[in-house]
Scaffold this active site. Sequence first.
Site, short mmCIF file in Angstrom:
data_model
loop_
_atom_site.label_atom_id
_atom_site.label_comp_id
_atom_site.label_asym_id
_atom_site.label_seq_id
_atom_site.Cartn_x
_atom_site.Cartn_y
_atom_site.Cartn_z
N ASP A 36 2.56 1.81 3.22
CA ASP A 36 3.53 0.81 3.67
C ASP A 36 4.94 1.27 3.32
O ASP A 36 5.92 0.75 3.85
CB ASP A 36 3.31 -0.55 2.96
N ASP A 46 -2.95 -13.31 -1.18
CA ASP A 46 -3.57 -12.38 -0.23
C ASP A 46 -4.27 -13.24 0.83
O ASP A 46 -5.48 -13.44 0.77
CB ASP A 46 -4.56 -11.44 -0.94
N HIS A 66 0.88 -1.17 0.00
CA HIS A 66 0.00 0.00 0.00
C HIS A 66 0.92 1.22 0.00
O HIS A 66 2.08 1.13 0.43
CB HIS A 66 -0.89 0.01 1.24
C1 XUL Z 1 -9.27 -6.36 0.34
C2 XUL Z 1 -8.08 -6.72 -0.37
C3 XUL Z 1 -6.95 -5.79 -0.22
C4 XUL Z 1 -6.25 -5.51 -1.47
C5 XUL Z 1 -5.07 -4.59 -1.36
O1 XUL Z 1 -10.23 -7.33 0.36
O2 XUL Z 1 -8.03 -7.77 -0.97
O3 XUL Z 1 -6.03 -6.37 0.65
O4 XUL Z 1 -5.77 -6.72 -1.96
O5 XUL Z 1 -5.44 -3.30 -1.17
MN MN Z 2 -6.62 -8.63 -2.35
#
Ligand code: XUL
Ligand code: MN
Length: 342
Positions: free
Chosen positions: A55, A281, A52
């Site tokens: 970050d 993620d 981000h």
């Molecule tokens: C939210 C999500 C975030 C994005 C990055 O659901 O997936 O973590 O991947 O901003």
């Molecule tokens: Mn994501």
Amino acid sequence: MATPQRTYRFTFGPWNISTGADPFGPPARNEVAWAEKIRSYKKLGFDGVQFHDDDVVPADLDGPAIQKGVAEVRKILDGEGLFCEFIAPRLWEHPKTIDGAYTSNSAAERKYAIERSKRAVDIANAVGCRDIVLWLAREGTYIREAKDPIASAQRILDAVNALLEHDPHIRILGEMKPNEPMDQAYLPTPGHFLALCYRTADPSRSGVLIESAHSILAGLDPSDDMAYALWHRKLWSVHLNDQNGLKYDQDKAFGSVDLRRAFNTVWVLERGGYDGCVGLDVKAMRTTKAAEQTKHLANSRAMFLHLVEVARGLDADKVEAYRAERDYEGLEMYVLQKLMGK
Ligand code: XUL
Ligand code: MN
């Protein structure tokens, strides 16, 4: 069906090593220092980071301070042998983005969101990456009447265009999610964002990042979503994880809920010649002890690689023969046996 042999590059974001706080309880683990997180990447088998904007450097610094702060981070990444895959402006925590950054009803707040996103582009340039990911967290409504949905689509397009025009090389990737935090998000699926891509100032620099859990939350199959974006040549990143039905966004370890769905995702990426990074993620379970708090990342990566092996081990002629015979029962059993290592 040719299966090109290729190696994958793995990435994740520092937010994927987290304290386990949830809406009903405080942190269950201590926050891991940023530098320690960065040191863990290579040990876990990862090649790059996803950031981000804040970050990298605190939000809202001026130009020279951004350049100075990013140069320090770049040095650390270089020292670790890591690259930065993308920068995502965190447009969902600041008081000025409380009601939808680009789609806020306040002109001043919309302006803030675009200016902050332009700074994210500057951060991306300084850290040496070409991609901006837009997870449009608060671009939507809690009640239908709160915003003008037609004007909102235009406002999102205007924001994407402002970023494309801010820098001639930057690429914009929409990461769409149908709900959470909003009741209803605007442009809730990758398909919606793909349509918008073709109306931007530069469709060749507009594409998508697809997250498995987000597709599942929209009632869609992640592998079909990814295949469709691959067909458009616009699948430029993925967030692989898993999701147990229609509830809050779970970010479970890849393949942990539905192995066959994960297999189909990997098979599509292999067949489709996907050449972006494999972003994971994923979130550790809240109950996870500090000593195990990166296991979900290593496990997700391992699952991906196991499934690559399964995909490469499929006999393409056999698959075609089952298809030609319309013997889908046989094809299903063949795939299930492969998944069980038979
Ligand atoms: C939210 C999500 C975030 C994005 C990055 O659901 O997936 O973590 O991947 O901003
Ligand atoms: Mn994501």
